[in-house]
Enzyme design. Structure first.
Site, PDB file in Angstrom:
ATOM      1  N   LYS A 100      30.673 -15.422 -20.162  1.00 40.67           N
ATOM      2  CA  LYS A 100      29.445 -15.932 -19.544  1.00 40.67           C
ATOM      3  C   LYS A 100      28.169 -15.370 -20.159  1.00 40.67           C
ATOM      4  O   LYS A 100      27.146 -16.034 -20.183  1.00 40.67           O
ATOM      5  CB  LYS A 100      29.464 -15.681 -18.041  1.00 40.67           C
ATOM      6  N   GLU A 122      22.300 -19.577  -9.770  1.00 42.37           N
ATOM      7  CA  GLU A 122      23.128 -19.685  -8.573  1.00 42.37           C
ATOM      8  C   GLU A 122      24.499 -19.163  -8.955  1.00 42.37           C
ATOM      9  O   GLU A 122      24.881 -19.175 -10.116  1.00 42.37           O
ATOM     10  CB  GLU A 122      23.195 -21.125  -8.076  1.00 42.37           C
ATOM     11  N   SER A 389      39.258 -15.591 -21.466  1.00 41.23           N
ATOM     12  CA  SER A 389      37.833 -15.711 -21.119  1.00 41.23           C
ATOM     13  C   SER A 389      37.235 -14.483 -20.460  1.00 41.23           C
ATOM     14  O   SER A 389      36.033 -14.251 -20.558  1.00 41.23           O
ATOM     15  CB  SER A 389      37.624 -16.937 -20.229  1.00 41.23           C
TER      16      SER A 389
HETATM   17  C1  LIG Z   1      33.398 -18.250 -14.653  1.00 36.60           C
HETATM   18  C2  LIG Z   1      34.640 -18.004 -15.393  1.00 36.60           C
HETATM   19  C3  LIG Z   1      35.468 -19.051 -15.828  1.00 36.60           C
HETATM   20  C4  LIG Z   1      35.207 -20.506 -15.502  1.00 36.60           C
HETATM   21  O1  LIG Z   1      34.050 -21.042 -16.050  1.00 36.60           O
HETATM   22  P1  LIG Z   1      34.074 -22.045 -17.284  1.00 36.60           P
HETATM   23  O2  LIG Z   1      32.693 -22.575 -17.326  1.00 36.60           O
HETATM   24  O3  LIG Z   1      35.103 -23.088 -17.002  1.00 36.60           O
HETATM   25  O4  LIG Z   1      34.428 -21.262 -18.478  1.00 36.60           O
HETATM   26  C5  LIG Z   1      36.594 -18.745 -16.570  1.00 36.60           C
HETATM   27  N1  LIG Z   1      36.908 -17.470 -16.864  1.00 36.60           N
HETATM   28  C6  LIG Z   1      36.157 -16.432 -16.452  1.00 36.60           C
HETATM   29  C7  LIG Z   1      36.561 -15.054 -16.808  1.00 36.60           C
HETATM   30  C8  LIG Z   1      34.991 -16.667 -15.703  1.00 36.60           C
HETATM   31  O5  LIG Z   1      34.256 -15.623 -15.292  1.00 36.60           O
END
Ligand SMILES: *Cc1c(COP(=O)(O)O)cnc(C)c1O
Length: 407
Positions: A100, A122, A389
């Site tokens: 993010k 938000e 992610s």
């Molecule tokens: C917020 C988040 C997501 C989901 O958001 P996307 O916009 O689909 O990437 C996925 N993995 C993590 C670790 C997150 O914090």
């Protein structure tokens, strides 16, 4: 996949001037918001081709975020699957622990260049709120984060983190008191304070230019991965796998590979308690097209057109819509979308932790679960690249509660 069979020229999939990806995307916004969106669009198109701006962003990504993140060969996980090699793109190693920050850093700098002294955002689970508050602190900006009252109670640690970072967390008490209501409040704030305020959206959703802009800022993930694959493996991956909430980490990885026809792309949605139970957050697998939060896309609604309640063990995937570019990639067949249940994700959370010493976010555990399944049915000379992610430290409490362990 060998380089010879790969189309090595990255082909972009740009939306039209109004932000349409095929029949999806666009700008479904009130007249008052149109002015703010026009100003944002103009600024974004100006700064994204400005060398100094991009150099400043690259420097921050290198020295503050900690990029590039490695691609890691998960050998023990690969042995357990008994098929293709499994590689992980380590977005969990970024500052603040997820992808993010790639987007909030980019939009934060844009706010700076637009002369805005105040940032708003938000948040549902709190992760985007923390990433926004982090960048606001780094750039010396005021920051207000809108959060549903229900979520504030569920995510107490992230709320405190945002406050430590100097952000004001504003409770939203309207509607279901969750993410979608927080979004409406943030929009209202933006329209009222447009002169000095910048609104950071945290995923590839919302009205144009957000889906495009958030994708571009996250595409650093795929650009790095593509280069690292060619340097370290002299090949492109056969399959890319990423979880999809709004879809920003998935598009960030997929985008630079779109022109590589031999690279399959698989997005993994939260199937919650199972797609047939209705208790899930899989808009692409089980939803239908409609308009949500300023764009046309797949969403989850009932027969009366009301947005339905979603469910996922991972708060970050618990969203009733999805970015419009994913809707387009699904319809065109360039990407495939599948669902992974809470239970499967939890199993993968433990498996990766025990086999590799890497504690994945519950969101990312969905991608790991499906990547593992695919690898098991593939040849040893093939490669599955999974986007990890985020890290799972934030989810330790949730996992303990689910397993009846009190900490
Ligand atoms: C917020 C988040 C997501 C989901 O958001 P996307 O916009 O689909 O990437 C996925 N993995 C993590 C670790 C997150 O914090």
């Amino acid at each position: 996949m060998s380089i010879e069979t790969a189309n090595v020229i990255p082909v972009s999939s740009e939306p039209d001037d109004a932000g349409h990806f095929g029949p999806y995307g666009g700008t479904y916004a009130s007249e008052t918001l149109m002015h703010a969106l026009e100003e944002l669009k103009e600024a974004y198109f100006r700064w994204r081709s400005d060398e100094e701006f991009m150099a400043r962003l690259d420097a921050d990504l290198a020295h503050y975020v900690g990029r590039p993140s490695p691609i890691y060969f998960a050998q023990r996980l690969t042995e357990a699957a008994g098929g293709a090699r499994i590689l992980l793109k380590r977005e969990d190693l970024n500052h603040t622990g997820a992808h993010k920050i790639n987007n909030t850093m980019g939009q934060g700098l844009l706010a700076q260049h637009m002369g805005k002294k105040r940032i708003i955002a938000e948040t549902g689970a709190g992760q985007h709120g923390v990433a926004s508050a982090t960048v606001a602190a780094r750039l010396g900006k005021q920051c207000a984060v809108y959060m549903g009252e229900v979520d504030i109670h569920r995510q107490a640690i992230n709320v405190f983190r945002m406050r430590l970072l100097g952000a004001e967390v504003r409770p939203v008490t309207s509607g279901s008191k969750t993410l979608k209501d927080a979004l409406n409040e943030a929009m209202r704030d933006w329209v009222t304070n447009i002169d000095d305020t910048y609104y950071i959206i945290g995923t590839v959703a919302g009205p144009h230019p957000y889906p495009l802009m958030v994708r571009d800022f996250n595409a650093v993930v795929g650009r790095e991965a593509r280069r690292q694959m060619l340097e370290q493996y002299e090949a492109l991956p056969d399959v890319l796998v990423a979880c999809v909430g709004g879809g920003s980490n998935a598009l960030g990885l997929f985008h630079p590979f779109i022109g590589d026809a031999g690279v399959r792309m698989v997005g993994v949605e939260a199937a919650g308690e199972g797609l047939q139970t209705g208790r899930h957050a899989a808009s692409l697998c089980a939803g239908r097209p409609g308009v949500l939060h300023g764009c046309r896309t797949y969403l989850m609604d009932d027969d009366a057109g009301q947005i339905t309640h979603t469910h996922s063990v991972s708060a970050g995937l618990d969203y009733p819509g999805v970015g419009p570019e994913h809707a387009w990639l699904k319809d065109t067949g360039r990407a495939e979308y599948v669902g992974v249940t809470d239970e499967e994700a939890l199993q993968s959370f433990h498996q990766l932790t025990r086999l590799e010493g890497i504690l994945p976010a519950l969101e990312s555990s969905h991608a790991v679960a499906h990547g593992f399944k695919m690898a098991a049915g593939m040849r040893p000379d093939q490669i599955v690249l999974i986007n990890l992610s985020g890290r799972g430290d934030k989810d330790v409490q949730t996992v303990a509660e689910l397993e009846g362990i009190s900490l």
